[in-house]
Design an enzyme around this catalytic site. Structure first.
Site, PDB file in Angstrom:
ATOM      1  N   LEU A 134     -48.125  74.743  -8.921  1.00 18.94           N
ATOM      2  CA  LEU A 134     -49.573  74.971  -8.894  1.00 18.94           C
ATOM      3  C   LEU A 134     -50.280  73.789  -8.226  1.00 18.94           C
ATOM      4  O   LEU A 134     -51.005  73.953  -7.250  1.00 18.94           O
ATOM      5  CB  LEU A 134     -50.088  75.174 -10.333  1.00 18.94           C
ATOM      6  CG  LEU A 134     -51.596  75.360 -10.510  1.00 18.94           C
ATOM      7  CD1 LEU A 134     -52.071  76.645  -9.854  1.00 18.94           C
ATOM      8  CD2 LEU A 134     -51.965  75.405 -12.009  1.00 18.94           C
ATOM      9  N   THR A 135     -50.014  72.582  -8.718  1.00 19.30           N
ATOM     10  CA  THR A 135     -50.717  71.379  -8.248  1.00 19.30           C
ATOM     11  C   THR A 135     -50.446  71.097  -6.778  1.00 19.30           C
ATOM     12  O   THR A 135     -49.340  71.317  -6.287  1.00 19.30           O
ATOM     13  CB  THR A 135     -50.267  70.177  -9.103  1.00 19.30           C
ATOM     14  OG1 THR A 135     -50.576  70.458 -10.461  1.00 19.30           O
ATOM     15  CG2 THR A 135     -50.957  68.889  -8.688  1.00 19.30           C
ATOM     16  N   ALA A 139     -55.559  69.587  -5.027  1.00 18.80           N
ATOM     17  CA  ALA A 139     -55.935  70.516  -6.107  1.00 18.80           C
ATOM     18  C   ALA A 139     -55.139  70.186  -7.366  1.00 18.80           C
ATOM     19  O   ALA A 139     -53.991  70.599  -7.509  1.00 18.80           O
ATOM     20  CB  ALA A 139     -55.671  71.965  -5.682  1.00 18.80           C
ATOM     21  N   ASP A 251     -51.748  78.354 -21.056  1.00 23.30           N
ATOM     22  CA  ASP A 251     -52.160  78.488 -22.463  1.00 23.30           C
ATOM     23  C   ASP A 251     -50.948  78.296 -23.378  1.00 23.30           C
ATOM     24  O   ASP A 251     -50.980  77.518 -24.337  1.00 23.30           O
ATOM     25  CB  ASP A 251     -52.758  79.886 -22.732  1.00 23.30           C
ATOM     26  CG  ASP A 251     -54.215  79.999 -22.290  1.00 23.30           C
ATOM     27  OD1 ASP A 251     -54.835  78.961 -21.986  1.00 23.30           O
ATOM     28  OD2 ASP A 251     -54.727  81.142 -22.239  1.00 23.30           O
ATOM     29  N   ARG A 254     -49.363  74.768 -23.154  1.00 29.39           N
ATOM     30  CA  ARG A 254     -50.093  73.695 -23.846  1.00 29.39           C
ATOM     31  C   ARG A 254     -49.719  73.629 -25.324  1.00 29.39           C
ATOM     32  O   ARG A 254     -49.732  72.558 -25.928  1.00 29.39           O
ATOM     33  CB  ARG A 254     -51.598  73.889 -23.625  1.00 29.39           C
ATOM     34  CG  ARG A 254     -51.995  73.528 -22.201  1.00 29.39           C
ATOM     35  CD  ARG A 254     -53.370  73.988 -21.767  1.00 29.39           C
ATOM     36  NE  ARG A 254     -53.589  73.623 -20.368  1.00 29.39           N
ATOM     37  CZ  ARG A 254     -54.468  74.204 -19.565  1.00 29.39           C
ATOM     38  NH1 ARG A 254     -55.235  75.179 -20.015  1.00 29.39           N
ATOM     39  NH2 ARG A 254     -54.587  73.816 -18.310  1.00 29.39           N
ATOM     40  N   GLY A 350     -45.052  44.521 -33.217  1.00 28.24           N
ATOM     41  CA  GLY A 350     -45.483  43.223 -32.689  1.00 28.24           C
ATOM     42  C   GLY A 350     -44.776  42.913 -31.377  1.00 28.24           C
ATOM     43  O   GLY A 350     -44.594  43.804 -30.532  1.00 28.24           O
ATOM     44  N   GLU A 374     -50.203  69.467 -17.470  1.00 29.85           N
ATOM     45  CA  GLU A 374     -50.649  70.773 -18.009  1.00 29.85           C
ATOM     46  C   GLU A 374     -52.131  70.720 -18.405  1.00 29.85           C
ATOM     47  O   GLU A 374     -52.564  71.372 -19.342  1.00 29.85           O
ATOM     48  CB  GLU A 374     -49.721  71.258 -19.130  1.00 29.85           C
ATOM     49  CG  GLU A 374     -48.289  71.428 -18.599  1.00 29.85           C
ATOM     50  CD  GLU A 374     -47.403  72.376 -19.352  1.00 29.85           C
ATOM     51  OE1 GLU A 374     -47.930  73.216 -20.099  1.00 29.85           O
ATOM     52  OE2 GLU A 374     -46.186  72.288 -19.161  1.00 29.85           O
TER      53      GLU A 374
HETATM   54  N1  COS Z   1     -56.239  83.352 -19.417  1.00 33.78           N
HETATM   55  C1  COS Z   1     -56.506  84.414 -18.601  1.00 33.78           C
HETATM   56  N2  COS Z   1     -57.419  84.342 -17.586  1.00 33.78           N
HETATM   57  C2  COS Z   1     -58.049  83.177 -17.400  1.00 33.78           C
HETATM   58  C3  COS Z   1     -57.807  82.040 -18.214  1.00 33.78           C
HETATM   59  C4  COS Z   1     -56.866  82.176 -19.243  1.00 33.78           C
HETATM   60  N3  COS Z   1     -56.585  81.144 -20.068  1.00 33.78           N
HETATM   61  N4  COS Z   1     -58.577  81.027 -17.785  1.00 33.78           N
HETATM   62  C5  COS Z   1     -59.294  81.487 -16.745  1.00 33.78           C
HETATM   63  N5  COS Z   1     -58.959  82.793 -16.518  1.00 33.78           N
HETATM   64  C6  COS Z   1     -59.533  83.676 -15.497  1.00 33.78           C
HETATM   65  C7  COS Z   1     -61.038  83.776 -15.702  1.00 33.78           C
HETATM   66  O1  COS Z   1     -61.352  84.792 -16.621  1.00 33.78           O
HETATM   67  C8  COS Z   1     -61.519  84.083 -14.318  1.00 33.78           C
HETATM   68  O2  COS Z   1     -61.336  85.458 -14.056  1.00 33.78           O
HETATM   69  P1  COS Z   1     -62.553  86.323 -13.409  1.00 33.78           P
HETATM   70  O3  COS Z   1     -62.793  85.694 -12.065  1.00 33.78           O
HETATM   71  O4  COS Z   1     -62.007  87.715 -13.341  1.00 33.78           O
HETATM   72  O5  COS Z   1     -63.709  86.151 -14.335  1.00 33.78           O
HETATM   73  C9  COS Z   1     -60.544  83.316 -13.435  1.00 33.78           C
HETATM   74  O6  COS Z   1     -59.352  83.107 -14.206  1.00 33.78           O
HETATM   75  C10 COS Z   1     -61.089  81.991 -12.986  1.00 33.78           C
HETATM   76  O7  COS Z   1     -61.387  81.232 -14.149  1.00 33.78           O
HETATM   77  P2  COS Z   1     -62.481  80.098 -14.158  1.00 33.78           P
HETATM   78  O8  COS Z   1     -63.737  80.613 -13.533  1.00 33.78           O
HETATM   79  O9  COS Z   1     -62.574  79.578 -15.544  1.00 33.78           O
HETATM   80  O10 COS Z   1     -61.815  79.018 -13.163  1.00 33.78           O
HETATM   81  P3  COS Z   1     -62.336  77.553 -12.840  1.00 33.78           P
HETATM   82  O11 COS Z   1     -61.820  77.254 -11.478  1.00 33.78           O
HETATM   83  O12 COS Z   1     -63.781  77.385 -13.087  1.00 33.78           O
HETATM   84  O13 COS Z   1     -61.641  76.595 -13.940  1.00 33.78           O
HETATM   85  C11 COS Z   1     -59.794  75.510 -15.040  1.00 33.78           C
HETATM   86  C12 COS Z   1     -60.354  76.726 -14.320  1.00 33.78           C
HETATM   87  C13 COS Z   1     -60.531  74.202 -14.824  1.00 33.78           C
HETATM   88  C14 COS Z   1     -59.766  75.824 -16.503  1.00 33.78           C
HETATM   89  C15 COS Z   1     -58.379  75.452 -14.452  1.00 33.78           C
HETATM   90  O14 COS Z   1     -58.478  75.117 -13.064  1.00 33.78           O
HETATM   91  C16 COS Z   1     -57.442  74.504 -15.120  1.00 33.78           C
HETATM   92  O15 COS Z   1     -56.854  74.821 -16.155  1.00 33.78           O
HETATM   93  N6  COS Z   1     -57.242  73.322 -14.502  1.00 33.78           N
HETATM   94  C17 COS Z   1     -56.214  72.425 -14.905  1.00 33.78           C
HETATM   95  C18 COS Z   1     -54.961  72.818 -14.201  1.00 33.78           C
HETATM   96  C19 COS Z   1     -53.772  72.238 -14.849  1.00 33.78           C
HETATM   97  O16 COS Z   1     -53.572  72.322 -16.046  1.00 33.78           O
HETATM   98  N7  COS Z   1     -52.941  71.648 -14.025  1.00 33.78           N
HETATM   99  C20 COS Z   1     -51.748  71.093 -14.463  1.00 33.78           C
HETATM  100  C21 COS Z   1     -50.711  71.463 -13.483  1.00 33.78           C
HETATM  101  S1  COS Z   1     -49.507  72.483 -14.076  1.00 33.78           S
HETATM  102  S2  COS Z   1     -48.288  71.191 -14.935  1.00 33.78           S
END
Ligand code: COS
Length: 394
Positions: A134-135, A139, A251, A254, A350, A374
């Site tokens: 993902l990363t 991003a 989810d 975590r 210590g 994560e």
């Molecule tokens: N389960 C299911 N769907 C989800 C969800 C979840 N937990 N979280 C978000 N979504 C969905 C949302 O419902 C939204 O769908 P719609 O467009 O249909 O409404 C879509 O995904 C986008 O979600 P959101 O608008 O919340 O995205 P953002 O870009 O604003 O924010 C965060 C997302 C910041 C929460 C996300 O980018 C994140 O978790 N970042 C951290 C990434 C991470 O953990 N990286 C570690 C690398 S992996 S080791």
């Protein structure tokens, strides 16, 4: 109650069999892994024979359904096993971590029957290591801004881009790759998840990263240069759903990391307790001093609280409830908690706590990652607050 699915997963084993599994894992960790901690750190490698034993114990497949060759543990059971693994250096857990967590769960949650049948049995046995891509360089926390593309050319999706800090990439056989398949769709909606074989032409693995801690656990870049994958590689068969798949995987991931934090905190509390009973200053064991007792007590209470929340979140997940908020609460609290516990352990030891010989400084460095990967603590805060505010609207 917010319900994702109406079915509660069937338990794959009874209490007695699960108790035996837990007992076996506990003995394996304490008798085989703990004595190897310093060596793994020195060699930057988990010995091959240990990886083979992990395979034999079925540890690579604990969260993969039995129908696909895994043990099919519930989230609550997975938490109990991972907590045991947390008692030792996190590098050991990392060997199986991506197959149990983020490397397999995209398929388990959203994969087609064919995709699951093709990859999960070999992931469950440990023959195939899975990584979660993902990363990217640009991003990290803002995962939806990923730039890797997967453009359909009429015959195949053509992947281009770079993924960064990918756990187990140096040994991965299969990758879950989040990439932009529709460059015109805004944000996360143009992202698809692909299941990609790591030996696909056009994929190269970067050099292994050097890190602050967790030596013996590997991360690296994964680079895609015109890597062609078939339409059947889209997880679930439907493009545009990859970001949601990634979020659901995280989810559950975590909660897994939170359980790991608890195991490590328990180990550090144990070490600090034993040391404070042995080490004498001012004519008595330092554990007799109330200021040392306060540090032990704070660590114990926080670890207990962390464990209660993780068990609750796992139970909710097993009941089919949406646990986005709870998973982020757990990840935030447990990773911060183990950071404080590790800091207090160094303090109680210590000068010895700062010395490599005692191993406490190694845990101190190792646990620092938990507040980052994560999703950082700040991302968990953001998710929790968003979920709370959504509750106001509904
Ligand atoms: N389960 C299911 N769907 C989800 C969800 C979840 N937990 N979280 C978000 N979504 C969905 C949302 O419902 C939204 O769908 P719609 O467009 O249909 O409404 C879509 O995904 C986008 O979600 P959101 O608008 O919340 O995205 P953002 O870009 O604003 O924010 C965060 C997302 C910041 C929460 C996300 O980018 C994140 O978790 N970042 C951290 C990434 C991470 O953990 N990286 C570690 C690398 S992996 S080791």
């Amino acid at each position: 109650m917010d319900v994702q699915s109406s079915t509660t997963p069937e338990r794959s084993m009874d209490d007695e069999t699960f108790g035996q599994l837990l007992d076996t894992v506990r003995r394996f960790v304490r008798e085989k892994l703990v004595p190897l901690e310093a060596k793994v750190d020195d060699d930057d490698k988990v010995p091959d024979e240990i990886v083979a034993e992990m395979r034999a114990l079925g540890l690579f497949g604990i969260s993969i359904p039995q129908g696909f060759g895994g043990l099919g543990l519930t989230a609550s059971e997975e938490v109990a096993v991972v907590r045991e693994l947390g008692w030792t250096s996190p590098a050991f857990r990392s060997v199986i971590g991506s197959n149990v967590g983020i490397g397999s769960q995209g398929l388990v949650m959203d994969g087609t029957e064919e995709q699951c049948a093709r990859y999960l049995p070999r992931m469950a046995s440990g023959e195939l290591v899975g990584s979660f891509c993902l990363t990217e360089p640009g991003a990290g926390s803002d995962a939806a801004s990923l730039k890797t593309t997967a453009l359909w050319d009429g015959e195949a999706y053509v992947l281009n881009g770079t993924k960064r800090y990918i756990t187990n990439a140096p040994c991965a056989g299969v990758l879950t790759v989040m990439a932009r398949s529709d460059p015109d769709a805004p944000g996360s909606s143009g992202v698809s998840a692909f299941i990609v074989e790591a030996d696909t032409p056009g994929i190269s693995i970067g050099k292994t990263d050097r890190k602050m801690g967790q030596r013996g656990a590997y991360t690296s870049d994964v680079v895609f240069e015109d890597a062609r994958v078939p339409a059947e590689a889209v997880i679930g068969g439907e493009p545009g759903r990859g970001f949601k798949t990634a979020m659901k995987v995280l989810d559950r991931g975590r909660i897994h990391i939170s359980a790991l934090c608890i195991g490590t905190a328990r180990r550090l509390i144990h070490e600090a307790l034993v040391y404070s009973g042995d080490r004498e200053q001012f004519g008595q064991p330092i554990g007799e001093f109330q200021l040392v007792q306060a540090m032990l007590a704070d660590s114990q209470a926080e670890c207990y609280a962390a464990n209660c929340m993780v068990e609750d979140a796992a139970r909710r997940l097993d009941r089919g409830e949406a646990i986005t908020l709870e998973a982020s609460c757990c990840k935030m609290y447990c990773s911060e908690m183990v950071g404080r516990v590790a800091d207090r352990a160094v303090q109680i030891f210590g000068g010895a706590g700062y010395m490599t010989e005692y191993g406490i400084e190694r845990f101190y460095r190792d646990v620092r990652l938990f507040r980052l990967y994560e999703g950082t603590t700040q991302i968990q805060q953001l998710i929790i607050a968003r979920q709370m505010r959504r509750g106001l609207d509904s």
